[in-house]
Design a protein around this motif. Structure first.
Motif, PDB file in Angstrom:
ATOM      1  N   GLY A   1     -42.888 -66.896  63.750  1.00  9.56           N
ATOM      2  CA  GLY A   1     -42.688 -68.225  63.175  1.00  9.56           C
ATOM      3  C   GLY A   1     -41.993 -68.089  61.832  1.00  9.56           C
ATOM      4  O   GLY A   1     -42.109 -67.053  61.163  1.00  9.56           O
ATOM      5  N   SER A   2     -41.251 -69.130  61.435  1.00 10.49           N
ATOM      6  CA  SER A   2     -40.603 -68.996  60.126  1.00 10.49           C
ATOM      7  C   SER A   2     -41.640 -69.082  59.021  1.00 10.49           C
ATOM      8  O   SER A   2     -41.398 -68.629  57.913  1.00 10.49           O
ATOM      9  CB  SER A   2     -39.458 -69.992  59.947  1.00 10.49           C
ATOM     10  OG  SER A   2     -39.924 -71.297  59.891  1.00 10.49           O
ATOM     11  N   ASP A   3     -42.825 -69.605  59.304  1.00 17.74           N
ATOM     12  CA  ASP A   3     -43.878 -69.569  58.288  1.00 17.74           C
ATOM     13  C   ASP A   3     -44.183 -68.124  57.881  1.00 17.74           C
ATOM     14  O   ASP A   3     -44.365 -67.830  56.697  1.00 17.74           O
ATOM     15  CB  ASP A   3     -45.158 -70.238  58.811  1.00 17.74           C
ATOM     16  CG  ASP A   3     -45.043 -71.761  58.838  1.00 17.74           C
ATOM     17  OD1 ASP A   3     -44.169 -72.307  58.135  1.00 17.74           O
ATOM     18  OD2 ASP A   3     -45.821 -72.400  59.560  1.00 17.74           O
TER      19      ASP A   3
ATOM     20  N   LEU B   1     -41.264 -66.864  55.835  1.00 17.17           N
ATOM     21  CA  LEU B   1     -41.355 -67.417  54.477  1.00 17.17           C
ATOM     22  C   LEU B   1     -42.420 -66.673  53.669  1.00 17.17           C
ATOM     23  O   LEU B   1     -42.204 -66.326  52.502  1.00 17.17           O
ATOM     24  CB  LEU B   1     -41.709 -68.911  54.533  1.00 17.17           C
ATOM     25  CG  LEU B   1     -40.611 -69.854  55.026  1.00 17.17           C
ATOM     26  CD1 LEU B   1     -41.188 -71.242  55.319  1.00 17.17           C
ATOM     27  CD2 LEU B   1     -39.491 -69.966  54.001  1.00 17.17           C
TER      28      LEU B   1
ATOM     29  N   TYR C   1     -41.793 -79.014  51.505  1.00 16.67           N
ATOM     30  CA  TYR C   1     -42.697 -78.428  52.495  1.00 16.67           C
ATOM     31  C   TYR C   1     -43.979 -77.980  51.797  1.00 16.67           C
ATOM     32  O   TYR C   1     -43.937 -77.168  50.870  1.00 16.67           O
ATOM     33  CB  TYR C   1     -41.998 -77.243  53.160  1.00 16.67           C
ATOM     34  CG  TYR C   1     -42.718 -76.650  54.351  1.00 16.67           C
ATOM     35  CD1 TYR C   1     -43.462 -77.435  55.231  1.00 16.67           C
ATOM     36  CD2 TYR C   1     -42.629 -75.283  54.614  1.00 16.67           C
ATOM     37  CE1 TYR C   1     -44.086 -76.873  56.333  1.00 16.67           C
ATOM     38  CE2 TYR C   1     -43.246 -74.713  55.725  1.00 16.67           C
ATOM     39  CZ  TYR C   1     -43.975 -75.516  56.572  1.00 16.67           C
ATOM     40  OH  TYR C   1     -44.598 -74.957  57.657  1.00 16.67           O
TER      41      TYR C   1
ATOM     42  N   PRO D   1     -36.234 -76.792  51.590  1.00 17.48           N
ATOM     43  CA  PRO D   1     -35.777 -76.974  52.964  1.00 17.48           C
ATOM     44  C   PRO D   1     -34.454 -77.749  52.941  1.00 17.48           C
ATOM     45  O   PRO D   1     -34.261 -78.629  52.116  1.00 17.48           O
ATOM     46  CB  PRO D   1     -36.868 -77.842  53.607  1.00 17.48           C
ATOM     47  CG  PRO D   1     -37.987 -77.921  52.613  1.00 17.48           C
ATOM     48  CD  PRO D   1     -37.356 -77.700  51.272  1.00 17.48           C
TER      49      PRO D   1
ATOM     50  N   ALA E   1     -37.716 -81.568  53.887  1.00 20.68           N
ATOM     51  CA  ALA E   1     -38.840 -82.134  54.630  1.00 20.68           C
ATOM     52  C   ALA E   1     -39.879 -82.557  53.590  1.00 20.68           C
ATOM     53  O   ALA E   1     -40.123 -81.791  52.655  1.00 20.68           O
ATOM     54  CB  ALA E   1     -39.427 -81.091  55.564  1.00 20.68           C
TER      55      ALA E   1
ATOM     56  N   ASP F   1     -34.447 -72.986  53.440  1.00 15.38           N
ATOM     57  CA  ASP F   1     -35.303 -73.071  54.630  1.00 15.38           C
ATOM     58  C   ASP F   1     -34.660 -74.074  55.599  1.00 15.38           C
ATOM     59  O   ASP F   1     -34.831 -75.282  55.463  1.00 15.38           O
ATOM     60  CB  ASP F   1     -36.697 -73.519  54.165  1.00 15.38           C
ATOM     61  CG  ASP F   1     -37.675 -73.771  55.309  1.00 15.38           C
ATOM     62  OD1 ASP F   1     -37.276 -73.709  56.488  1.00 15.38           O
ATOM     63  OD2 ASP F   1     -38.853 -74.053  55.002  1.00 15.38           O
TER      64      ASP F   1
ATOM     65  N   ALA G   1     -35.125 -75.146  58.645  1.00 17.11           N
ATOM     66  CA  ALA G   1     -35.903 -75.462  59.846  1.00 17.11           C
ATOM     67  C   ALA G   1     -35.229 -76.553  60.691  1.00 17.11           C
ATOM     68  O   ALA G   1     -35.388 -76.589  61.912  1.00 17.11           O
ATOM     69  CB  ALA G   1     -37.316 -75.890  59.461  1.00 17.11           C
ATOM     70  N   TYR G   2     -34.470 -77.452  60.007  1.00 20.80           N
ATOM     71  CA  TYR G   2     -33.904 -78.614  60.722  1.00 20.80           C
ATOM     72  C   TYR G   2     -32.380 -78.662  60.696  1.00 20.80           C
ATOM     73  O   TYR G   2     -31.787 -79.691  61.016  1.00 20.80           O
ATOM     74  CB  TYR G   2     -34.460 -79.903  60.092  1.00 20.80           C
ATOM     75  CG  TYR G   2     -35.971 -79.960  60.127  1.00 20.80           C
ATOM     76  CD1 TYR G   2     -36.640 -80.257  61.312  1.00 20.80           C
ATOM     77  CD2 TYR G   2     -36.729 -79.680  58.996  1.00 20.80           C
ATOM     78  CE1 TYR G   2     -38.018 -80.294  61.364  1.00 20.80           C
ATOM     79  CE2 TYR G   2     -38.112 -79.706  59.039  1.00 20.80           C
ATOM     80  CZ  TYR G   2     -38.751 -80.017  60.224  1.00 20.80           C
ATOM     81  OH  TYR G   2     -40.123 -80.046  60.273  1.00 20.80           O
TER      82      TYR G   2
ATOM     83  N   THR H   1     -36.038 -71.550  62.223  1.00 21.05           N
ATOM     84  CA  THR H   1     -37.137 -71.445  63.184  1.00 21.05           C
ATOM     85  C   THR H   1     -36.659 -71.811  64.583  1.00 21.05           C
ATOM     86  O   THR H   1     -35.705 -72.573  64.720  1.00 21.05           O
ATOM     87  CB  THR H   1     -38.295 -72.387  62.781  1.00 21.05           C
ATOM     88  OG1 THR H   1     -39.284 -72.362  63.807  1.00 21.05           O
ATOM     89  CG2 THR H   1     -37.821 -73.827  62.610  1.00 21.05           C
TER      90      THR H   1
ATOM     91  N   SER I   1     -38.798 -73.281  66.445  1.00 25.80           N
ATOM     92  CA  SER I   1     -39.813 -74.285  66.785  1.00 25.80           C
ATOM     93  C   SER I   1     -39.250 -75.686  66.953  1.00 25.80           C
ATOM     94  O   SER I   1     -39.855 -76.514  67.625  1.00 25.80           O
ATOM     95  CB  SER I   1     -40.873 -74.346  65.680  1.00 25.80           C
ATOM     96  OG  SER I   1     -41.530 -73.114  65.551  1.00 25.80           O
ATOM     97  N   LYS I   2     -38.127 -75.980  66.295  1.00 23.66           N
ATOM     98  CA  LYS I   2     -37.625 -77.345  66.321  1.00 23.66           C
ATOM     99  C   LYS I   2     -36.415 -77.461  67.252  1.00 23.66           C
ATOM    100  O   LYS I   2     -36.552 -77.918  68.365  1.00 23.66           O
ATOM    101  CB  LYS I   2     -37.290 -77.801  64.889  1.00 23.66           C
ATOM    102  CG  LYS I   2     -38.452 -78.267  64.014  1.00 23.66           C
ATOM    103  CD  LYS I   2     -39.552 -77.343  63.743  1.00 23.66           C
ATOM    104  CE  LYS I   2     -40.692 -77.846  62.902  1.00 23.66           C
ATOM    105  NZ  LYS I   2     -40.828 -77.195  61.606  1.00 23.66           N
TER     106      LYS I   2
ATOM    107  N   ARG J   1     -43.798 -69.237  68.565  1.00 22.19           N
ATOM    108  CA  ARG J   1     -43.889 -68.705  67.210  1.00 22.19           C
ATOM    109  C   ARG J   1     -42.805 -67.664  66.923  1.00 22.19           C
ATOM    110  O   ARG J   1     -43.057 -66.456  66.895  1.00 22.19           O
ATOM    111  CB  ARG J   1     -45.282 -68.088  66.937  1.00 22.19           C
ATOM    112  CG  ARG J   1     -46.472 -68.953  67.321  1.00 22.19           C
ATOM    113  CD  ARG J   1     -46.466 -70.320  66.683  1.00 22.19           C
ATOM    114  NE  ARG J   1     -46.381 -70.255  65.235  1.00 22.19           N
ATOM    115  CZ  ARG J   1     -45.472 -70.929  64.510  1.00 22.19           C
ATOM    116  NH1 ARG J   1     -44.599 -71.739  65.081  1.00 22.19           N
ATOM    117  NH2 ARG J   1     -45.454 -70.802  63.208  1.00 22.19           N
ATOM    118  N   VAL J   2     -41.590 -68.127  66.710  1.00 23.44           N
ATOM    119  CA  VAL J   2     -40.503 -67.228  66.321  1.00 23.44           C
ATOM    120  C   VAL J   2     -39.690 -67.860  65.197  1.00 23.44           C
ATOM    121  O   VAL J   2     -39.291 -69.030  65.287  1.00 23.44           O
ATOM    122  CB  VAL J   2     -39.558 -66.896  67.501  1.00 23.44           C
ATOM    123  CG1 VAL J   2     -38.494 -65.892  67.058  1.00 23.44           C
ATOM    124  CG2 VAL J   2     -40.336 -66.327  68.683  1.00 23.44           C
TER     125      VAL J   2
HETATM  126  C1  LIG Z   1     -41.611 -76.532  60.843  1.00 25.21           C
HETATM  127  C2  LIG Z   1     -41.201 -75.952  59.538  1.00 25.21           C
HETATM  128  C3  LIG Z   1     -41.309 -74.582  59.280  1.00 25.21           C
HETATM  129  C4  LIG Z   1     -42.130 -73.676  60.145  1.00 25.21           C
HETATM  130  O1  LIG Z   1     -41.624 -73.323  61.309  1.00 25.21           O
HETATM  131  P1  LIG Z   1     -42.396 -72.296  62.247  1.00 25.21           P
HETATM  132  O2  LIG Z   1     -41.300 -71.404  62.674  1.00 25.21           O
HETATM  133  O3  LIG Z   1     -42.956 -73.115  63.348  1.00 25.21           O
HETATM  134  O4  LIG Z   1     -43.435 -71.565  61.463  1.00 25.21           O
HETATM  135  C5  LIG Z   1     -40.789 -74.096  58.110  1.00 25.21           C
HETATM  136  N1  LIG Z   1     -40.242 -74.896  57.178  1.00 25.21           N
HETATM  137  C6  LIG Z   1     -40.172 -76.217  57.361  1.00 25.21           C
HETATM  138  C7  LIG Z   1     -39.575 -77.067  56.310  1.00 25.21           C
HETATM  139  C8  LIG Z   1     -40.661 -76.785  58.542  1.00 25.21           C
HETATM  140  O5  LIG Z   1     -40.646 -78.097  58.698  1.00 25.21           O
END
Ligand SMILES: *Cc1c(COP(=O)(O)O)cnc(C)c1O
Length: 352
Positions: free
Chosen positions: A85-87, A90, A111, A151, A155, A181, A183-184, A207, A209-210, A218-219
């Motif tokens: 996961g990107s968490d 990070l 975030y 981000p 976010a 970051d 993510a989006y 990530t 995830s989105k 979880r990547v």
């Molecule tokens: C969803 C999100 C993440 C985490 O993504 P994962 O890969 O699911 O851990 C990181 N940063 C921001 C801003 C997010 O919204």
């Protein structure tokens, strides 16, 4: 609390993730998951991994995945880091690149995991206020710092910072790491990965995830010059040698390979977003300009917390943050056209 805890544990204030309801029937627009499934090729690649080979450890370096990311972005594999996961990516970046004594800078509305990692790793931080339109002002980040993170798109606002502004930020802070970051980013922005070759202080995280619809796998990834990547690898190899399992490596690599499905589903989310924004505006909402797979909106006549509760009573969940400056906003993930219609219908009832 317990006498068995290390004293440090008592100081931790953990992150609170959005609700994952056990009830299936809800229209779930609260955690920015993709409304479409993962790439069929990714699912097939994961099924193919379900064999006796699971008795063997995975590749600790996840080379297959790093190569897929490197090919997708046209960068050397030595510029790619991958994590659970990107968490997690990070967390390693905070641990490995931000502990310099000076405060880490990030937007006041951002975030909420960032301050949590600061607490975990003892990093001082300084929130920098977004301007009155909820935009990042790059000039406000020209002060002593031990790093900068934000981000992009931000976010929970969804607002995008232009790549030119990111470049000015990098130039103004050559001695500390700027972590973008992303993510989006696939829902309407240009990735700062194109700047990595020119800026040794730039680290970009993303990530799956989105935009690649694999939140359950979880990547996450990071792209930066090999120097920064090595810091992350050192942390990773001092913590968990195998953060990605065999299934995750195969599925994530195949997801990067399947560009057609990725482009098509991102485009569907983007058109649904644009349609939803227009319809919410018709209902009287003010909607911040979004480049993400969610929108951030407020209604001038309706209390946001009450609206969120009303929506929930009608089977739709969205996210509300009890936080200064944004307590009258709702963050709404973009669903399928059917889910978005269910949201609009429920809002119609709540607004009377
Ligand atoms: C969803 C999100 C993440 C985490 O993504 P994962 O890969 O699911 O851990 C990181 N940063 C921001 C801003 C997010 O919204």
């Amino acid at each position: 609390m317990s006498k068995f805890w290390s004293p440090f544990v008592k100081t931790l204030v953990p992150y609170v993730p959005g609700e994952q309801p056990k009830l299936a029937k809800l229209v779930k627009l609260n955690t920015n998951e993709n409304p479409y499934g993962p790439s069929p090729l990714a699912l097939a690649a994961m099924r193919a991994e379900l064999s006796d080979d699971l008795r063997l450890y995975p590749d600790p370096n996840s080379d297959r995945l790093k190569q897929a990311v490197a090919a997708y972005y046209g960068v050397p594999a030595a510029q790619v880091f991958v994590g659970n996961g990107s968490d997690e990516v990070l967390a390693h970046a905070f641990h490995g690149l931000f502990q310099h004594g000076q405060p880490l800078l990030f937007p006041d509305i951002s975030y909420s995991f960032y301050p949590v990692y600061c607490g975990l790793y003892g990093i001082p931080f300084e929130p920098i206020a977004l301007d009155n339109n909820f935009q990042i002002r790059v000039e406000d980040y020209q002060r002593p710092n031990g790093g900068i993170v934000f981000p992009n798109p931000n976010a929970p606002t969804g607002c995008l910072l232009a790549i030119e502004a990111i470049e000015r930020l990098l130039q103004a802070n050559p001695d500390t790491v700027v972590l973008v970051d992303e993510a989006y980013i696939d829902f309407g922005g240009v990735s700062a990965i194109s700047l990595v070759d020119r800026y040794p202080n730039l680290l970009v995280t993303q990530t799956l995830s989105k935009s690649r619809s694999l939140a359950g796998l979880r990547v996450g990834i990071a792209v930066g010059q090999p120097d920064l990547i090595e810091a992350l690898e050192r942390i990773k190899n001092s913590f968990n040698s195998y953060p990605l399992d065999r299934i995750a490596i195969a599925g994530a690599a195949a997801a990067f390979d399947d560009q057609a499905y990725f482009t098509q589903t991102c485009q569907q989310v983007i058109s649904s977003r644009d349609a939803l924004v227009a319809q919410l505006q018709q209902q009287g909402f003010e909607v911040l300009p979004s480049a993400a797979n969610f929108i951030f909106a407020r209604h001038p006549q309706q209390d946001a917390a009450e609206l969120a509760a009303g929506l929930r009573a009608h089977g739709v969940i969205v996210r509300h943050f009890k936080q200064a400056r944004i307590e009258q906003f709702l963050r709404i993930s973009i669903g399928t056209p059917e889910q978005n219609q269910a949201l609009l219908d429920a809002l119609g009832i709540c607004l009377g």
